[in-house]
Design an enzyme around this catalytic site. Structure first.
Site, PDB file in Angstrom:
ATOM      1  N   LYS A 182      46.294 -14.454  -6.164  1.00 41.73           N
ATOM      2  CA  LYS A 182      46.995 -15.233  -5.197  1.00 41.73           C
ATOM      3  C   LYS A 182      46.102 -15.359  -3.876  1.00 41.73           C
ATOM      4  CE  LYS A 182      50.095 -14.974  -2.366  1.00 41.73           C
ATOM      5  NZ  LYS A 182      49.573 -15.972  -1.185  1.00 41.73           N
ATOM      6  N   GLY A 235      46.041  -6.930   3.171  1.00 38.16           N
ATOM      7  CA  GLY A 235      46.901  -7.637   4.058  1.00 38.16           C
ATOM      8  C   GLY A 235      47.636  -6.739   5.423  1.00 38.16           C
ATOM      9  N   GLU A 238      52.815  -4.089   7.241  1.00 36.40           N
ATOM     10  CA  GLU A 238      54.173  -4.363   6.963  1.00 36.40           C
ATOM     11  C   GLU A 238      54.213  -4.842   5.475  1.00 36.40           C
ATOM     12  OE1 GLU A 238      55.320  -7.360   9.613  1.00 36.40           O
ATOM     13  OE2 GLU A 238      57.505  -7.454   8.956  1.00 36.40           O
ATOM     14  N   GLY A 240      52.438  -4.706   3.063  1.00 33.18           N
ATOM     15  CA  GLY A 240      51.679  -3.599   2.137  1.00 33.18           C
ATOM     16  C   GLY A 240      53.091  -2.447   1.907  1.00 33.18           C
ATOM     17  N   CYS A 291      39.793  -6.782   9.350  1.00 37.78           N
ATOM     18  CA  CYS A 291      40.366  -5.535   9.226  1.00 37.78           C
ATOM     19  C   CYS A 291      39.943  -4.426   9.926  1.00 37.78           C
ATOM     20  CB  CYS A 291      40.977  -5.267   7.820  1.00 37.78           C
ATOM     21  SG  CYS A 291      39.730  -5.088   6.679  1.00 37.78           S
TER      22      CYS A 291
HETATM   23  P1  NDP Z   1      50.391 -10.780   5.061  1.00 35.84           P
HETATM   24  O1  NDP Z   1      50.071  -9.321   5.023  1.00 35.84           O
HETATM   25  O2  NDP Z   1      51.472 -11.680   5.389  1.00 35.84           O
HETATM   26  O3  NDP Z   1      49.313 -11.708   4.059  1.00 35.84           O
HETATM   27  C1  NDP Z   1      48.398 -11.044   2.861  1.00 35.84           C
HETATM   28  C2  NDP Z   1      48.651 -11.735   1.788  1.00 35.84           C
HETATM   29  O4  NDP Z   1      50.084 -11.339   1.171  1.00 35.84           O
HETATM   30  C3  NDP Z   1      48.751 -13.269   1.631  1.00 35.84           C
HETATM   31  O5  NDP Z   1      48.212 -13.564   0.266  1.00 35.84           O
HETATM   32  C4  NDP Z   1      50.414 -13.627   1.670  1.00 35.84           C
HETATM   33  O6  NDP Z   1      50.742 -14.777   1.296  1.00 35.84           O
HETATM   34  C5  NDP Z   1      50.799 -12.274   0.963  1.00 35.84           C
HETATM   35  N1  NDP Z   1      52.148 -11.930   1.277  1.00 35.84           N
HETATM   36  C6  NDP Z   1      53.033 -12.190   2.158  1.00 35.84           C
HETATM   37  N2  NDP Z   1      54.303 -11.685   1.917  1.00 35.84           N
HETATM   38  C7  NDP Z   1      54.019 -11.176   0.667  1.00 35.84           C
HETATM   39  C8  NDP Z   1      55.355 -10.818  -0.238  1.00 35.84           C
HETATM   40  N3  NDP Z   1      56.414 -10.419   0.205  1.00 35.84           N
HETATM   41  N4  NDP Z   1      54.906 -10.317  -1.505  1.00 35.84           N
HETATM   42  C9  NDP Z   1      53.608 -10.396  -1.619  1.00 35.84           C
HETATM   43  N5  NDP Z   1      52.649 -11.002  -1.310  1.00 35.84           N
HETATM   44  C10 NDP Z   1      52.878 -11.557  -0.076  1.00 35.84           C
HETATM   45  O7  NDP Z   1      49.521 -11.239   6.290  1.00 35.84           O
HETATM   46  P2  NDP Z   1      49.392 -12.430   7.502  1.00 35.84           P
HETATM   47  O8  NDP Z   1      48.649 -13.267   6.724  1.00 35.84           O
HETATM   48  O9  NDP Z   1      50.835 -12.879   7.728  1.00 35.84           O
HETATM   49  O10 NDP Z   1      48.765 -11.935   8.661  1.00 35.84           O
HETATM   50  C11 NDP Z   1      49.756 -11.031   9.587  1.00 35.84           C
HETATM   51  C12 NDP Z   1      49.123 -10.004  10.234  1.00 35.84           C
HETATM   52  O11 NDP Z   1      48.482  -9.194   9.349  1.00 35.84           O
HETATM   53  C13 NDP Z   1      47.786 -10.424  10.933  1.00 35.84           C
HETATM   54  O12 NDP Z   1      47.722 -10.714  12.155  1.00 35.84           O
HETATM   55  C14 NDP Z   1      46.769  -9.200  10.744  1.00 35.84           C
HETATM   56  O13 NDP Z   1      47.436  -8.233  12.156  1.00 35.84           O
HETATM   57  C15 NDP Z   1      47.185  -8.407   9.645  1.00 35.84           C
HETATM   58  N6  NDP Z   1      46.169  -8.949   8.633  1.00 35.84           N
HETATM   59  C16 NDP Z   1      45.812  -7.748   8.253  1.00 35.84           C
HETATM   60  C17 NDP Z   1      44.615  -8.118   7.304  1.00 35.84           C
HETATM   61  C18 NDP Z   1      43.812  -6.962   6.477  1.00 35.84           C
HETATM   62  O14 NDP Z   1      42.689  -7.190   6.075  1.00 35.84           O
HETATM   63  N7  NDP Z   1      43.938  -5.733   6.896  1.00 35.84           N
HETATM   64  C19 NDP Z   1      44.435  -9.395   6.614  1.00 35.84           C
HETATM   65  C20 NDP Z   1      45.331 -10.504   7.045  1.00 35.84           C
HETATM   66  C21 NDP Z   1      46.231  -9.903   8.182  1.00 35.84           C
HETATM   67  P3  NDP Z   1      50.958 -15.971   2.204  1.00 35.84           P
HETATM   68  O15 NDP Z   1      49.529 -16.128   2.749  1.00 35.84           O
HETATM   69  O16 NDP Z   1      51.331 -17.147   1.493  1.00 35.84           O
HETATM   70  O17 NDP Z   1      51.965 -15.357   3.366  1.00 35.84           O
END
Ligand code: NDP
Length: 487
Positions: A182, A235, A238, A240, A291
């Site tokens: 996804k 991601g 939170e 995670g 990240c």
């Molecule tokens: P998220 O952790 O929400 O998103 C990462 C992935 O997880 C996306 O594909 C998202 O889908 C999916 N996701 C969200 N909620 C769920 C769930 N309940 N169950 C399964 N999958 C889920 O990150 P965001 O994109 O909202 O970014 C928020 C913050 O996270 C950023 O500002 C940053 O600080 C941090 N972040 C860190 C990353 C890293 O590489 N460590 C990468 C991205 C963000 P969808 O896109 O549809 O919401």
């Protein structure tokens, strides 16, 4: 905008080798963050689509050809996919820049080659994953088999939509698993295109499925599905944590690569010109939506004024510009929401007492887009929120330190432990400090280097398990012990 694009085809779900609409018929629009204009309509996967994709992946794993194929054949197909990614590099780079807002320079020079590098590197591992013959007893022939897990659910973010396909799918597939991936809802286009190229490379139907859609719907359904054996997630910390709790119900294995607040440490004896360059790319590469971004610059106090002066000069030269222009080095943030989050964090930092010495504002290009200036906050204290919380944008917090002890204490005094940088000419100190840092990756006199051959992942709240390198293959396989009585 300097380069026009041919219209992008509507995005479909890729299930069992076919491009299909969502069962519900739902679609959404993906936007170009540099122009705020729509790019195309994309099918939005729901729980029914997840179920179909997981069933297809299970069938391809259990009855289908993938794990039963000769490893040399798997190797050939994955290597071919790496080649196809390079052959379609220009198209993929443009899609990535369009969807994510990153400079085309980065998409071409980093994202495309790194994604191909993953498929080329892990293709080679398909023929080299072996068990062992272990000397236990004269009465037995005892050996281990290294076997794939089954169906891997890969859930990836919007900052590296294409590279993440390589990081997750390439090792999972090389080890003989099948994959349901996804992409982030707002950046689905390159994952969909790589799914098509995978079929062209010869990947059998059902082996690699792509489901654009919402995390809280499609992502959640993948994590809950009993037919999925493992979740590989990158991601926020939170989400995670939420995935970890949810996955417990079906005993899924997990790799979690989460947030970071990585220290980039400059000692006074460093080559300051190189350190300034490293600090700049450490935070402004990828618009800081990285990240492992070196978002806390720890500087030995006696060179701090000089270093900050040079840094501010560089930051001011780094102007946001049209991401499609090959000269651009600072693109648009991925979304309005992310831009808001970043600007709020800068304001909060100033309110806490940090001194804004460069940037700090939205700076539209041609009157539009989610562009934020290269921002430097000086006189930051390590306890401030701006030094503790992931901002995920082009915002650097500069923190002073007095000596090695102070540097190590401040570097480790944070929830996260993803990466760190050390700048010094003292070899002993470099190695000694590298050992003491709580971080999954440490760069010395360098920052932001990655390769498919080097493991990447976090300590502490930055997660566990590893992407890349031989190490990650442990996380995509399981070991069976076989005892054969020979007496
Ligand atoms: P998220 O952790 O929400 O998103 C990462 C992935 O997880 C996306 O594909 C998202 O889908 C999916 N996701 C969200 N909620 C769920 C769930 N309940 N169950 C399964 N999958 C889920 O990150 P965001 O994109 O909202 O970014 C928020 C913050 O996270 C950023 O500002 C940053 O600080 C941090 N972040 C860190 C990353 C890293 O590489 N460590 C990468 C991205 C963000 P969808 O896109 O549809 O919401």
């Amino acid at each position: 905008m300097t380069e026009t694009l041919t219209p992008v085809r509507p995005g479909k779900l890729l299930i069992n080798g076919e491009a299909v609409d969502a069962a519900s018929g739902r679609t959404y629009t993906t936007f170009n963050p540099a122009t705020e204009e729509p790019i195309c309509v994309v099918a939005e996967a729901g729980p029914e689509d997840v179920d179909r994709a997981v069933r297809a992946a299970r069938a391809a794993f259990e009855g289908g050809p993938w794990p039963k194929l000769r490893p040399a054949e798997r190797q050939k197909i994955l290597f071919r996919l790496g080649d196809l990614i390079l052959e379609h590099g220009d198209e993929l780079a443009r899609l990535e820049t369009l969807d994510n807002g990153k400079p085309i320079f980065e998409s071409r020079q980093i994202d495309v080659p790194m994604t191909a590098n993953c498929f080329h590197y892990f293709a080679g591992w398909a023929t080299k994953l072996a068990g062992e013959t272990l000397p236990v007893s004269p009465a037995f022939l005892t050996y281990t088999l290294r076997e794939p897990l089954g169906v891997v659910g890969a859930i990836v973010p919007w900052n590296f939509p294409m590279i993440m396909v390589g990081w997750k799918a390439a090792p999972a597939l090389a080890a003989g698993n099948t994959v349901v991936l996804k992409p982030a809802e707002i950046t689905p286009l390159t994952a969909i295109r790589i799914g098509e190229l995978a079929l062209e490379a010869g990947l059998p139907p059902g082996v690699f499925n792509v489901l654009p859609g919402k995390g809280t719907v499609a992502g959640e359904a993948i994590v809950r599905h009993p037919g999925v054996d493992k979740i590989s997630f990158t991601g926020s910390t939170e989400v995670g944590k939420h995935i970890m709790k949810t996955a417990a119900d079906t005993m899924k294995k997990l790799t979690l690569e989460l947030g970071g607040k990585s220290p980039n440490i400059v000692f006074a004896d460093a080559d300051l010109e190189q350190a300034v360059k490293g600090a700049t790319t450490g935070i402004f590469y990828g618009k800081g939506e990285v990240c492992a971004a070196g978002s806390r610059l720890l500087v030995e106090s006696r060179v701090r004024d000089e270093l900050v002066g040079r840094l501010v000069e560089r930051a001011k030269k780094l102007q946001p510009a049209d991401p499609m222009d090959p000269k651009t080095r600072l693109g648009a943030l991925v979304s309005e929401a992310q831009m808001g989050k970043v600007l709020n964090a800068v304001d909060a930092g100033v309110r806490e007492g940090a001194k804004l010495v460069a940037g700090g504002q939205r700076q539209p290009v041609d009157g539009r887009g989610y562009f934020v200036q290269a921002t430097v906050l000086d006189q930051v204290e390590n306890r401030m929120r701006v030094a503790q919380e992931e901002i995920f944008g082009p915002v650097l917090a500069v923190i002073g330190f007095d000596d090695v002890e102070d540097a190590v204490r401040k570097a480790n005094d944070v929830l996260y432990g993803l990466a760190a940088g050390i700048w010094t000419r003292d070899v002993k100190r470099a190695h000694a400090v590298a050992r003491r840092l709580q971080a999954g990756t440490v760069w010395v006199n360098a920052y932001n280097f990655y390769d498919a051959g080097m493991p990447f992942g976090g300590y502490k709240a930055s997660g566990f398990g590893r992407d890349l390198g031989p190490e990650c293959l442990r996380d995509y396989t399981q070991v069976k012990s076989v005892w054969v009585s020979i007496e």
